[in-house]
Write a protein that holds these residues in place. Structure first.
Motif, PDB file in Angstrom:
ATOM      1  N   ARG A 104      47.140  36.578  50.843  1.00  0.00           N
ATOM      2  CA  ARG A 104      46.973  36.466  49.387  1.00  0.00           C
ATOM      3  C   ARG A 104      45.505  36.289  49.025  1.00  0.00           C
ATOM      4  NH1 ARG A 104      46.949  32.955  44.978  1.00  0.00           N
ATOM      5  NH2 ARG A 104      48.353  33.602  43.294  1.00  0.00           N
ATOM      6  N   ARG A 105      44.816  35.432  49.766  1.00  0.00           N
ATOM      7  CA  ARG A 105      43.397  35.200  49.479  1.00  0.00           C
ATOM      8  C   ARG A 105      42.579  36.472  49.681  1.00  0.00           C
ATOM      9  NH1 ARG A 105      39.480  33.678  52.960  1.00  0.00           N
ATOM     10  NH2 ARG A 105      40.981  32.905  54.490  1.00  0.00           N
ATOM     11  N   HIS A 106      42.857  37.197  50.756  1.00  0.00           N
ATOM     12  CA  HIS A 106      42.130  38.440  51.001  1.00  0.00           C
ATOM     13  C   HIS A 106      42.382  39.463  49.887  1.00  0.00           C
ATOM     14  CE1 HIS A 106      41.831  37.629  55.628  1.00  0.00           C
ATOM     15  NE2 HIS A 106      40.949  36.943  54.925  1.00  0.00           N
ATOM     16  N   LEU A 107      43.595  39.516  49.392  1.00  0.00           N
ATOM     17  CA  LEU A 107      43.914  40.434  48.296  1.00  0.00           C
ATOM     18  C   LEU A 107      43.145  40.060  47.026  1.00  0.00           C
ATOM     19  CD1 LEU A 107      47.761  40.851  48.815  1.00  0.00           C
ATOM     20  CD2 LEU A 107      46.089  42.716  48.795  1.00  0.00           C
ATOM     21  N   LEU A 108      43.082  38.773  46.735  1.00  0.00           N
ATOM     22  CA  LEU A 108      42.386  38.321  45.527  1.00  0.00           C
ATOM     23  C   LEU A 108      40.895  38.630  45.616  1.00  0.00           C
ATOM     24  CD1 LEU A 108      44.169  34.880  45.008  1.00  0.00           C
ATOM     25  CD2 LEU A 108      44.530  36.968  43.703  1.00  0.00           C
ATOM     26  N   GLU A 109      40.304  38.359  46.761  1.00  0.00           N
ATOM     27  CA  GLU A 109      38.872  38.618  46.929  1.00  0.00           C
ATOM     28  C   GLU A 109      38.578  40.115  46.888  1.00  0.00           C
ATOM     29  OE1 GLU A 109      38.180  36.564  50.577  1.00  0.00           O
ATOM     30  OE2 GLU A 109      38.044  34.584  49.630  1.00  0.00           O
ATOM     31  N   ALA A 110      39.438  40.905  47.513  1.00  0.00           N
ATOM     32  CA  ALA A 110      39.257  42.362  47.497  1.00  0.00           C
ATOM     33  C   ALA A 110      39.412  42.915  46.087  1.00  0.00           C
ATOM     34  CB  ALA A 110      40.271  43.024  48.434  1.00  0.00           C
ATOM     35  N   ALA A 111      40.323  42.339  45.302  1.00  0.00           N
ATOM     36  CA  ALA A 111      40.538  42.806  43.933  1.00  0.00           C
ATOM     37  C   ALA A 111      39.298  42.582  43.075  1.00  0.00           C
ATOM     38  CB  ALA A 111      41.746  42.095  43.317  1.00  0.00           C
ATOM     39  N   ALA A 130      43.180  37.365  40.505  1.00  0.00           N
ATOM     40  CA  ALA A 130      41.960  37.478  41.302  1.00  0.00           C
ATOM     41  C   ALA A 130      40.770  36.858  40.591  1.00  0.00           C
ATOM     42  CB  ALA A 130      41.685  38.950  41.609  1.00  0.00           C
ATOM     43  N   VAL A 131      40.593  37.192  39.322  1.00  0.00           N
ATOM     44  CA  VAL A 131      39.464  36.645  38.571  1.00  0.00           C
ATOM     45  C   VAL A 131      39.625  35.131  38.401  1.00  0.00           C
ATOM     46  CG1 VAL A 131      38.256  36.667  36.362  1.00  0.00           C
ATOM     47  CG2 VAL A 131      38.948  38.816  37.411  1.00  0.00           C
ATOM     48  N   GLU A 132      40.847  34.679  38.180  1.00  0.00           N
ATOM     49  CA  GLU A 132      41.086  33.237  38.054  1.00  0.00           C
ATOM     50  C   GLU A 132      40.772  32.521  39.368  1.00  0.00           C
ATOM     51  OE1 GLU A 132      44.498  30.192  36.425  1.00  0.00           O
ATOM     52  OE2 GLU A 132      45.132  32.114  37.231  1.00  0.00           O
ATOM     53  N   TYR A 133      41.202  33.091  40.475  1.00  0.00           N
ATOM     54  CA  TYR A 133      40.979  32.476  41.787  1.00  0.00           C
ATOM     55  C   TYR A 133      39.491  32.280  42.064  1.00  0.00           C
ATOM     56  CZ  TYR A 133      40.304  32.380  46.862  1.00  0.00           C
ATOM     57  OH  TYR A 133      39.874  32.075  48.126  1.00  0.00           O
ATOM     58  N   VAL A 134      38.713  33.343  41.887  1.00  0.00           N
ATOM     59  CA  VAL A 134      37.293  33.236  42.220  1.00  0.00           C
ATOM     60  C   VAL A 134      36.568  32.357  41.195  1.00  0.00           C
ATOM     61  CG1 VAL A 134      35.195  34.504  42.796  1.00  0.00           C
ATOM     62  CG2 VAL A 134      37.403  35.478  43.354  1.00  0.00           C
ATOM     63  N   SER A 135      37.020  32.364  39.946  1.00  0.00           N
ATOM     64  CA  SER A 135      36.444  31.464  38.940  1.00  0.00           C
ATOM     65  C   SER A 135      36.635  30.010  39.353  1.00  0.00           C
ATOM     66  CB  SER A 135      37.082  31.715  37.569  1.00  0.00           C
ATOM     67  OG  SER A 135      36.791  33.001  37.094  1.00  0.00           O
ATOM     68  N   GLU A 136      37.829  29.704  39.834  1.00  0.00           N
ATOM     69  CA  GLU A 136      38.111  28.339  40.278  1.00  0.00           C
ATOM     70  C   GLU A 136      37.260  27.972  41.500  1.00  0.00           C
ATOM     71  OE1 GLU A 136      42.293  28.420  40.923  1.00  0.00           O
ATOM     72  OE2 GLU A 136      42.796  28.139  38.804  1.00  0.00           O
ATOM     73  N   GLU A 137      37.088  28.944  42.408  1.00  0.00           N
ATOM     74  CA  GLU A 137      36.248  28.703  43.577  1.00  0.00           C
ATOM     75  C   GLU A 137      34.804  28.408  43.170  1.00  0.00           C
ATOM     76  OE1 GLU A 137      37.107  29.315  47.385  1.00  0.00           O
ATOM     77  OE2 GLU A 137      38.609  28.238  46.221  1.00  0.00           O
ATOM     78  N   ALA A 153      35.016  40.283  35.838  1.00  0.00           N
ATOM     79  CA  ALA A 153      35.626  39.739  34.620  1.00  0.00           C
ATOM     80  C   ALA A 153      35.352  40.643  33.428  1.00  0.00           C
ATOM     81  CB  ALA A 153      35.090  38.334  34.362  1.00  0.00           C
ATOM     82  N   LEU A 154      34.147  41.179  33.360  1.00  0.00           N
ATOM     83  CA  LEU A 154      33.787  42.070  32.262  1.00  0.00           C
ATOM     84  C   LEU A 154      34.665  43.321  32.273  1.00  0.00           C
ATOM     85  CD1 LEU A 154      31.849  42.569  29.899  1.00  0.00           C
ATOM     86  CD2 LEU A 154      30.256  43.613  31.537  1.00  0.00           C
ATOM     87  N   GLN A 155      34.896  43.881  33.448  1.00  0.00           N
ATOM     88  CA  GLN A 155      35.775  45.052  33.562  1.00  0.00           C
ATOM     89  C   GLN A 155      37.192  44.710  33.103  1.00  0.00           C
ATOM     90  OE1 GLN A 155      35.019  48.113  34.297  1.00  0.00           O
ATOM     91  NE2 GLN A 155      32.917  47.874  35.037  1.00  0.00           N
ATOM     92  N   LEU A 156      37.621  43.505  33.429  1.00  0.00           N
ATOM     93  CA  LEU A 156      38.963  43.071  33.037  1.00  0.00           C
ATOM     94  C   LEU A 156      39.061  42.914  31.522  1.00  0.00           C
ATOM     95  CD1 LEU A 156      41.517  42.420  34.685  1.00  0.00           C
ATOM     96  CD2 LEU A 156      40.914  40.012  34.539  1.00  0.00           C
ATOM     97  N   TRP A 157      38.010  42.377  30.889  1.00  0.00           N
ATOM     98  CA  TRP A 157      38.000  42.225  29.427  1.00  0.00           C
ATOM     99  C   TRP A 157      38.056  43.585  28.743  1.00  0.00           C
ATOM    100  CZ3 TRP A 157      33.085  38.651  29.570  1.00  0.00           C
ATOM    101  CH2 TRP A 157      33.443  37.432  30.154  1.00  0.00           C
ATOM    102  N   VAL A 158      37.261  44.534  29.249  1.00  0.00           N
ATOM    103  CA  VAL A 158      37.243  45.872  28.651  1.00  0.00           C
ATOM    104  C   VAL A 158      38.615  46.521  28.781  1.00  0.00           C
ATOM    105  CG1 VAL A 158      36.274  48.195  28.836  1.00  0.00           C
ATOM    106  CG2 VAL A 158      34.769  46.209  29.005  1.00  0.00           C
ATOM    107  N   ALA A 159      39.216  46.398  29.973  1.00  0.00           N
ATOM    108  CA  ALA A 159      40.551  46.965  30.171  1.00  0.00           C
ATOM    109  C   ALA A 159      41.568  46.319  29.242  1.00  0.00           C
ATOM    110  CB  ALA A 159      40.977  46.780  31.627  1.00  0.00           C
ATOM    111  N   ALA A 160      41.466  45.001  29.065  1.00  0.00           N
ATOM    112  CA  ALA A 160      42.418  44.282  28.216  1.00  0.00           C
ATOM    113  C   ALA A 160      42.313  44.701  26.756  1.00  0.00           C
ATOM    114  CB  ALA A 160      42.205  42.776  28.346  1.00  0.00           C
TER     115      ALA A 160
END
Length: 208
Positions: free
Chosen positions: A29-36, A78-85, A120-127
């Motif tokens: 799961r962690r590897h998937l989040l970081e890769a995302a 993914a963005v939430e995970y790395v933000s928390e890290e 995160a910026l890419q995610l905002w634009v997509a949203a």
């Protein structure tokens, strides 16, 4: 904070073998989040499919969909995970002793530069264009924003009962986000250093 195999290095990670099933699941799961996050930062929303992320993480597409049934769930998590890290790392950076405010201001600005912010910026634009993604990203951004504000208040030693202090801290974070945007297309390091130095003086004067 541990080394990020995705957004920082851009390399694929292979889930650890020989671990108990539950531990292997956490590693996958962690590897998937970081890769995302890494894929979003490099390829944007359109180029970041579940298959692309799974390949970078070194797992099958089926394994990726087992952990995250939808593409939207994968990328918001993914963005939430790395933000928390990053937030944890920021707290730990100044855990030993109270930090001088200029160092805190610089560290807060650093949160808005690099691969995580680009993702995160890419995610905002997509949203803004994807109805099914927008509620998740809006809620995520609000939660991350509140936590970042709390950390800033704590590290700066700001007393928000004093009129104007809350707005000053929020202005600092808005400025940091703006500097992050300016750095997306070109290396804005020199100008950013001057702006950060000036804001450090403003913060020191405002907070007393």
């Amino acid at each position: 904070m541990g080394t990020l195999t995705g957004p920082e290095s851009g390399t694929a990670a292979t889930p650890a073998r020989g671990l108990p099933k539950q531990a292997r699941s956490r590693v996958t799961r962690r590897h998937l989040l970081e890769a995302a996050v890494s894929c979003l930062a490099e390829h944007g929303w359109a180029g970041s499919t579940v298959a692309v992320v799974a390949e970078r993480a070194g797992v099958s597409r089926g394994a990726a969909q087992h952990h995250f049934p939808t593409r939207e769930a994968l990328f918001t998590a993914a963005v939430e995970y790395v933000s928390e890290e990053r937030s944890t790392a920021l707290r730990e950076l100044f855990q030993a002793a109270p930090a001088p405010r200029p160092a805190v201001v610089e560290a807060l600005v650093d949160l808005y530069t690099g691969a995580l912010f680009r993702a995160a910026l890419q995610l905002w634009v997509a949203a803004s264009n994807e109805e099914q993604l927008r509620p998740q990203v809006t809620e995520l951004e609000a939660r991350v924003g509140r936590e970042t504000h709390r950390i800033a208040v704590e590290l700066l030693g700001a007393d928000e009962s004093v009129p104007g202090v809350r707005e000053t801290v929020q202005g600092l974070l808005d400025m940091a986000r703006g500097l992050g945007l300016a750095n997306v297309l070109t290396d804005d390091t020199a100008r950013r250093e001057r702006v950060v130095a000036q804001w450090s003086r403003i913060i020191d004067a405002a907070l007393g």
